[in-house]
Design an enzyme around this catalytic site. Structure first.
Site, PDB file in Angstrom:
ATOM      1  N   GLU A  82      20.394  98.114 -24.114  1.00  0.00           N
ATOM      2  CA  GLU A  82      21.605  98.934 -24.241  1.00  0.00           C
ATOM      3  C   GLU A  82      21.302 100.399 -23.924  1.00  0.00           C
ATOM      4  OE1 GLU A  82      24.639  96.988 -27.342  1.00  0.00           O
ATOM      5  OE2 GLU A  82      22.718  97.491 -28.255  1.00  0.00           O
ATOM      6  N   GLU A 123      20.489  89.068 -29.108  1.00  0.00           N
ATOM      7  CA  GLU A 123      21.052  89.168 -30.454  1.00  0.00           C
ATOM      8  C   GLU A 123      21.607  87.853 -30.982  1.00  0.00           C
ATOM      9  OE1 GLU A 123      21.187  93.458 -29.052  1.00  0.00           O
ATOM     10  OE2 GLU A 123      21.246  91.455 -28.184  1.00  0.00           O
TER      11      GLU A 123
END
Length: 263
Positions: free
Chosen positions: A118, A138
């Site tokens: 990210e 995730e």
């Protein structure tokens, strides 16, 4: 994501000529912690005010990972206050990185996973070392790469973004390049070395032009076509008003390298 690393964490700034480098510094995995985010945000606030810088490189420093994402050990302590203590803080830092006015490059010499990817997705360009895998894992923990889902989709489209998000599988450097997640793969030497060469090339170009180009490209996905073209006309006028354009033209006719002053 990972569950080991230094308890604190920081980021370190260095500069060479018109180029700044931010090195993440939080143990071998460069885990995303509150202290790392706070230090990174202070650096970003300083860089955002700088008119002299022409490129910024974000890299993993001496750690074996570019950034392996969040420190899982923090999850329990923020469970019922995640927005205030984690989510909104991370969002602020990611936005500030993406909004830096000068071109930015992520040099990825080790795994960029979860929050690490990210961070890289907030940079304008990404250089990945050959053989290094990246991903948004995730979902293996029942988690979610929120900003990563949005930014990755804008790069690779919904189908590929969903594949990465739904499976949590990492992708190879070859796939990352083919899909457009990264701009280049460094097969000889490090990604940081390749990023420094790219940054040097960028720094030689018109700094006003590059900043305006970044702004136009970033706006292009959100504005209607006509509004985007109007913004482009305003930017073009700023270019013609600048000393740099006329220095560039004089250098072209004089068969010499231009010396841009950022004015």
């Amino acid at each position: 994501m990972a569950n080991d690393g230094a308890a604190g964490g920081s980021a370190r700034l260095s500069e060479t000529s018109f180029i700044a480098e931010i090195a993440l510094w939080n143990g071998p995995l460069n885990l995303v912690t509150g202290s790392l985010l706070r230090q990174l945000n202070r650096i970003l606030a300083d860089l955002a005010r700088r008119d002299d810088l022409r490129c910024v490189i974000l890299h993993g420093g001496e750690s074996r990972a570019f950034c392996a994402g969040s420190d899982i050990k923090e999850f329990a302590s923020v469970r019922h206050e995640a927005s205030e203590r984690k989510i909104l803080v991370e969002d602020m830092v990611l936005r500030n990185l993406a909004r830096l006015p000068m071109p930015t490059i992520a040099a990825i010499d080790g795994p960029a996973l979860g929050g690490g990817l990210e961070l890289a997705l907030c940079c304008d360009l990404r250089v990945l070392k050959a053989g290094v895998a990246i991903g948004l894992p995730e979902c293996h923990l029942g988690g979610l790469a929120g900003s990563g889902a949005v930014r990755l989709t804008r790069l690779v489209g919904p189908a590929r973004a969903k594949q990465m998000l739904f499976t949590g599988a990492t992708i190879s450097s070859e796939t990352a390049l083919a899909w457009g997640v990264v701009n280049a793969v460094a097969s000889d030497g490090s990604a940081l070395e390749a990023a420094r060469r790219l940054a040097g090339e960028i720094a030689e170009r018109g700094p006003i032009s590059n900043r305006l180009a970044k702004d136009l490209v970033d706006r292009a996905g959100d504005l209607p076509l006509d509004a985007g073209l109007m913004q482009a006309n305003v930017a073009q006028q700023r270019i013609f008003d600048s000393d740099d354009l006329h220095e560039g033209a004089a250098a072209f006719f004089g068969k010499r390298a231009p010396v841009f002053a950022g004015r």
